[in-house]
Design an enzyme around this catalytic site. Structure first.
Site, PDB file in Angstrom:
ATOM      1  N   ASP A  83      -6.148   6.415 -25.513  1.00  0.00           N
ATOM      2  CA  ASP A  83      -5.829   7.495 -24.571  1.00  0.00           C
ATOM      3  C   ASP A  83      -4.532   8.184 -25.013  1.00  0.00           C
ATOM      4  O   ASP A  83      -3.560   7.509 -25.360  1.00  0.00           O
ATOM      5  CB  ASP A  83      -5.651   6.858 -23.180  1.00  0.00           C
ATOM      6  CG  ASP A  83      -5.495   7.883 -22.070  1.00  0.00           C
ATOM      7  OD1 ASP A  83      -5.965   9.026 -22.238  1.00  0.00           O
ATOM      8  OD2 ASP A  83      -4.913   7.526 -21.024  1.00  0.00           O
ATOM      9  N   GLU A 141      -7.217  17.795 -26.365  1.00  0.00           N
ATOM     10  CA  GLU A 141      -6.796  18.455 -25.124  1.00  0.00           C
ATOM     11  C   GLU A 141      -6.318  19.867 -25.417  1.00  0.00           C
ATOM     12  O   GLU A 141      -5.567  20.097 -26.349  1.00  0.00           O
ATOM     13  CB  GLU A 141      -5.664  17.647 -24.476  1.00  0.00           C
ATOM     14  CG  GLU A 141      -5.100  18.291 -23.212  1.00  0.00           C
ATOM     15  CD  GLU A 141      -4.060  17.403 -22.516  1.00  0.00           C
ATOM     16  OE1 GLU A 141      -4.264  16.173 -22.462  1.00  0.00           O
ATOM     17  OE2 GLU A 141      -3.049  17.945 -22.052  1.00  0.00           O
ATOM     18  N   GLY A 189      -0.266  10.765 -12.764  1.00  0.00           N
ATOM     19  CA  GLY A 189       0.622  10.064 -11.841  1.00  0.00           C
ATOM     20  C   GLY A 189       0.167  10.157 -10.401  1.00  0.00           C
ATOM     21  O   GLY A 189      -0.925  10.659 -10.106  1.00  0.00           O
ATOM     22  N   HIS A 222      -8.657  14.849 -16.768  1.00  0.00           N
ATOM     23  CA  HIS A 222      -7.541  13.893 -16.734  1.00  0.00           C
ATOM     24  C   HIS A 222      -6.869  13.981 -15.370  1.00  0.00           C
ATOM     25  O   HIS A 222      -7.121  14.914 -14.605  1.00  0.00           O
ATOM     26  CB  HIS A 222      -6.518  14.246 -17.822  1.00  0.00           C
ATOM     27  CG  HIS A 222      -6.904  13.732 -19.172  1.00  0.00           C
ATOM     28  ND1 HIS A 222      -6.127  12.863 -19.882  1.00  0.00           N
ATOM     29  CD2 HIS A 222      -8.012  13.964 -19.927  1.00  0.00           C
ATOM     30  CE1 HIS A 222      -6.725  12.584 -21.022  1.00  0.00           C
ATOM     31  NE2 HIS A 222      -7.868  13.246 -21.091  1.00  0.00           N
ATOM     32  N   SER A 224      -7.294  12.372 -12.694  1.00  0.00           N
ATOM     33  CA  SER A 224      -8.337  12.549 -11.683  1.00  0.00           C
ATOM     34  C   SER A 224      -8.435  11.396 -10.691  1.00  0.00           C
ATOM     35  O   SER A 224      -9.497  11.124 -10.153  1.00  0.00           O
ATOM     36  CB  SER A 224      -9.681  12.782 -12.363  1.00  0.00           C
ATOM     37  OG  SER A 224      -9.647  14.038 -13.004  1.00  0.00           O
TER      38      SER A 224
HETATM   39 ZN    ZN Z   1      -4.391  12.014 -19.406  1.00  0.00          ZN
END
Ligand code: ZN
Length: 323
Positions: A83, A141, A189, A222, A224
């Protein structure tokens, strides 16, 4: 079943029109929780390790724990995913035996400043060549996902950070990535939204638009986690001090899945579940001190959370697809 690549998993998920949770792992109990949830729901699995996780647990420990999962759950297809990797982290993950890597070229090396489109393309292409040569999948990304999690993500959310559909088309054409993480207003977060987010805050329309233009690229959400209010309450009831905050409603994620989202990263929700269970245990059993007792409470709560997400994302029952 052997370890499989992210490409293979998400191709099947696209055929079956479901999403697959990418759950972060840092220790044995988290891996066990994910695997037990997957066995119970008969789900394919993505175990993902951030750079922070590989540092925390030690690379060799973590990798062998994931291999143990593969050995102990032979009926389940498992992806071992890096990741938010730097180029260096992605290469070492490929060399080690991970079956998928995420190259995060959206930010510069300080992990804060947005990278230029050209630099993102350059580093992503480099990793796609390296990984594909060894049969490993690549997620990249485009745009910037807010929040800070294990050093990934910009601080504030700005509209220019959202993924631009035209750029997404060019990016995929230039790099040949298997999966693309899109920025649609989510952040990493626990502090995602200061009120319950609606459709407009999440900019789900971007997903619809990008999927229309790139029907063969698997989209990834992401940041999520849904940040269940009852978990925040439980944590605070048992001595925690988490400020009011909201996450991404499961309904919005399900809408994304209808429009090409195939991988959904969930980390915060599992952290909250573990913390709530352990805090409760400490308050209710102040006389106890055997770590196995409270760690197993955390593991059980984590498993329950993950099984719920696996059902909500639609991956439940699909381990069979890979036989
Ligand atoms: Zn992420």
């Amino acid at each position: 079943m052997a370890l499989i690549t992210l490409r293979k998993l998400l191709d099947k998920a696209a055929e079956g029109q479901y999403g697959v949770g990418g759950f972060n792992v840092n220790n044995m109990e988290q891996i066990q929780a994910i695997m037990e949830a997957a066995r119970e729901t008969s789900s394919p699995v993505i175990l993902q390790a951030s750079r922070g996780a590989r540092q925390y647990a030690n690379d060799t420990f973590l990798y062998h724990l994931m291999l143990a999962a593969n050995e102990l759950y032979p009926e389940l297809p498992i992806v071992l995913h890096q990741d938010h990797g730097s180029a260096e982290a992605c290469k070492s993950a490929v060399d080690m035996g991970y079956t998928s890597v995420m190259i995060d070229g959206s930010l510069k090396d300080d992990h804060k400043t947005p990278n230029s489109f050209e630099d993102n393309v350059r580093v992503t292409k480099e990793i796609v060549e390296y990984a594909h040569a060894k049969g490993v999948s690549v997620e990249a990304e485009l745009g910037v996902i807010g929040g800070i999690e294990d050093g990934a993500g910009a601080g504030d959310m700005k509209s220019e950070y959202l993924t631009d559909p035209d750029q997404a088309v060019e990016f995929v054409k230039e790099t040949g990535v298997d999966a693309l993480a899109v920025a649609i207003g989510t952040s990493h977060g626990v502090y995602k939204f200061s009120k319950k987010p609606d459709h407009s805050v999440l900019v789900m329309d971007r997903i619809v638009e990008i999927h229309k233009r790139l029907p063969n690229t698997h989209l990834v959400m992401h940041g999520s986690s849904s940040v269940p209010q009852e978990l925040l309450q439980e944590i605070n009831q048992y001595g925690g001090a988490i400020k009011p905050t909201w996450g991404v409603p499961v309904k919005e994620i399900q809408m994304g899945i209808r429009h090409g989202v195939r991988k959904i990263n969930v980390d915060t929700d599992t952290r909250l579940a573990v913390t709530a269970a352990i805090r409760k245990f400490f308050v209710e059993h102040p006389e106890k001190f055997d770590p196995r007792e409270y760690l197993s409470e955390g593991r059980t709560a984590n498993k329950k959370m993950i099984a719920e997400r696996m059902k909500a994302f639609g991956q439940a029952g699909h381990a069979e697809d890979f036989k």
